[in-house]
Design a protein around this motif. Structure first.
Motif, PDB file in Angstrom:
ATOM      1  N   TYR A   4     -21.440  42.813  27.656  1.00 17.69           N
ATOM      2  CA  TYR A   4     -22.853  42.918  28.462  1.00 17.69           C
ATOM      3  C   TYR A   4     -23.996  43.302  27.464  1.00 17.69           C
ATOM      4  CZ  TYR A   4     -20.517  44.244  32.895  1.00 17.69           C
ATOM      5  OH  TYR A   4     -19.653  43.878  33.962  1.00 17.69           O
ATOM      6  N   TRP A   5     -23.602  44.082  26.248  1.00 21.40           N
ATOM      7  CA  TRP A   5     -24.645  44.384  25.303  1.00 21.40           C
ATOM      8  C   TRP A   5     -24.933  42.926  24.535  1.00 21.40           C
ATOM      9  CZ3 TRP A   5     -28.182  47.928  25.670  1.00 21.40           C
ATOM     10  CH2 TRP A   5     -27.633  49.146  26.189  1.00 21.40           C
TER      11      TRP A   5
ATOM     12  N   ALA B 282     -24.506  39.963  25.603  1.00 18.52           N
ATOM     13  CA  ALA B 282     -25.161  39.064  26.561  1.00 18.52           C
ATOM     14  C   ALA B 282     -26.734  39.639  26.648  1.00 18.52           C
ATOM     15  CB  ALA B 282     -24.602  39.075  27.868  1.00 18.52           C
ATOM     16  N   ALA B 283     -27.023  40.956  26.845  1.00 22.57           N
ATOM     17  CA  ALA B 283     -28.186  41.551  26.777  1.00 22.57           C
ATOM     18  C   ALA B 283     -29.082  41.087  25.487  1.00 22.57           C
ATOM     19  CB  ALA B 283     -28.202  42.874  26.879  1.00 22.57           C
ATOM     20  N   ALA B 284     -28.393  41.184  24.336  1.00 28.08           N
ATOM     21  CA  ALA B 284     -28.941  40.854  23.042  1.00 28.08           C
ATOM     22  C   ALA B 284     -29.186  39.410  22.954  1.00 28.08           C
ATOM     23  CB  ALA B 284     -28.129  41.283  21.862  1.00 28.08           C
TER      24      ALA B 284
ATOM     25  N   GLY C  56     -29.923  37.462  25.390  1.00 28.65           N
ATOM     26  CA  GLY C  56     -31.173  37.265  26.317  1.00 28.65           C
ATOM     27  C   GLY C  56     -32.263  37.729  25.739  1.00 28.65           C
ATOM     28  N   MET C  57     -32.409  38.883  25.012  1.00 32.02           N
ATOM     29  CA  MET C  57     -33.607  39.249  24.595  1.00 32.02           C
ATOM     30  C   MET C  57     -34.250  38.314  23.485  1.00 32.02           C
ATOM     31  SD  MET C  57     -33.841  43.292  24.293  1.00 32.02           S
ATOM     32  CE  MET C  57     -32.039  43.867  24.276  1.00 32.02           C
TER      33      MET C  57
END
Lengths: 250, 92
Positions: free
Chosen positions: A29-30, A32-34, A36-37
């Motif tokens: 998740y992290w 993917a979030a990174a 994504g950002m």
């Protein structure tokens, strides 16, 4: 508080397997979030451009429409709100003039300001006088402040960017014909703007920068443009006009 | 996010006014300026003089011949004449 204790107790009873599973999931998740950002920060560039083009924020000019096209659009599809707001608004346009240090011209506006209404074209003048004996060539650049209003300021015709040559002691009128978009009156960003300043500055074209033909005083003045992205159409608009020939004897 | 504060300068739409080196339209320019002074620098009352100045330029090939109304010199009055309605509040 109750919800928190419930969550804590459930994780306590399933601690080991759940934390192992969630570690990998969390990592995913992290990650993917990174990604994504990072992707979003790259996407802001085109997104900002679209936003600016749509809203005109920061003075972005949305497309290049000539005044004739705008007037036609106003005549065929008038926006009552805009027209009414423009009718009631008065804007004072102030004028500023400057010459570069090595430019021996007197250059000044003939009127200190002019009161106009958005949606109506206005004519104003500047005068320039060559204080020396020799012909001097100059070109002017202009500036409109404040920036928020600059996007509504349309110059229909003026004397900027093109090289202008004045003979010794010659004085000449320089007109500026401009139009303020009526949309300015209903723009919330411009609600406090009642004054606009139009500044011109004349720079000198040094003799060594002039080509052979220009120094030949009997030749007609060639049109040379200084400025960002002058469209070729400006040259064709002038092509049917008389080009003045300057002779020192006159 | 602060907006980019750029100077918006672009070429004039109809290009550059050739200079009136021989002062052929100078008197009309003077008349226009006198009118501006009399009207406390308000542009609208002096519209007719501005039109006469432009006509002078067009006659002497110092300006491309064009219907000035298209360029917005009459502003809202032009719109009213073209669309055939009064330039007052909307009739729905």
């Amino acid at each position: 508080m109750n919800q928190q204790s419930r969550f804590c107790s459930s994780s306590a009873s399933f601690r080991k397997p759940k934390s192992q599973a969630t570690a990998a999931e969390l990592g995913l998740y992290w990650g993917a979030a990174a990604v994504g950002m990072i992707g979003f920060s790259y996407a802001t560039v085109p997104l900002y451009k679209i936003f600016c083009a749509a809203t005109g924020y920061g003075g972005t000019v949305s497309g290049v429409e000539t005044v004739e096209v705008k007037m036609k659009r106003r005549a065929e599809h008038p926006n009552e709100k805009v027209e009414r707001a423009a009718e009631q608004r008065e804007i004072t346009v102030w004028f500023n003039s400057d010459v570069a240090q090595d430019m021996p011209w007197e250059f000044a506006p003939t009127q200190q300001n002019v009161r106009v209404r958005p949606g109506q074209s206005t004519l104003v003048f500047f005068t320039a006088k060559n204080k020396t004996d020799k012909p001097i060539t100059g070109y002017s650049v202009y500036n409109v402040t404040p920036d928020k209003a600059a996007v509504y300021f349309n110059k229909i015709q003026c004397f900027c960017f093109e090289e202008q040559r004045l003979r010794g002691h010659e004085e000449v009128d320089m007109p500026v014909f401009f139009y303020l978009d009526p949309e300015m009156a209903s723009d919330w960003n411009c609600r406090n703007i009642d004054d606009i300043t139009l500044s011109y500055m004349f720079h000198r074209v040094a003799d060594e920068d002039l080509e052979e033909e220009d120094l030949d005083d009997n030749a007609p003045t060639l049109i040379k443009l200084h400025g960002p992205g002058i469209p070729p159409s400006t040259l064709t608009a002038n092509s049917q006009l008389r080009v003045t020939s300057l002779s020192p004897a006159a | 996010m602060a907006p980019m504060s750029r100077n918006i300068t672009s070429a004039p739409e109809k290009g550059v006014f050739p200079l009136d080196h021989f002062g052929e339209c100078k008197q009309l320019a003077q008349d226009y300026l006198t009118c501006l002074e009399k009207n406390e620098n308000e542009a609208r009352p002096c519209n007719d003089l501005a039109k006469r100045y432009f006509e002078c330029r067009m006659d002497r090939k110092l300006m491309v011949k064009q219907d000035l109304a298209e360029l917005g010199i009459d502003g809202p009055a032009f719109l009213a004449s073209v669309s055939g309605r009064s330039s007052g509040p909307a009739h729905r």
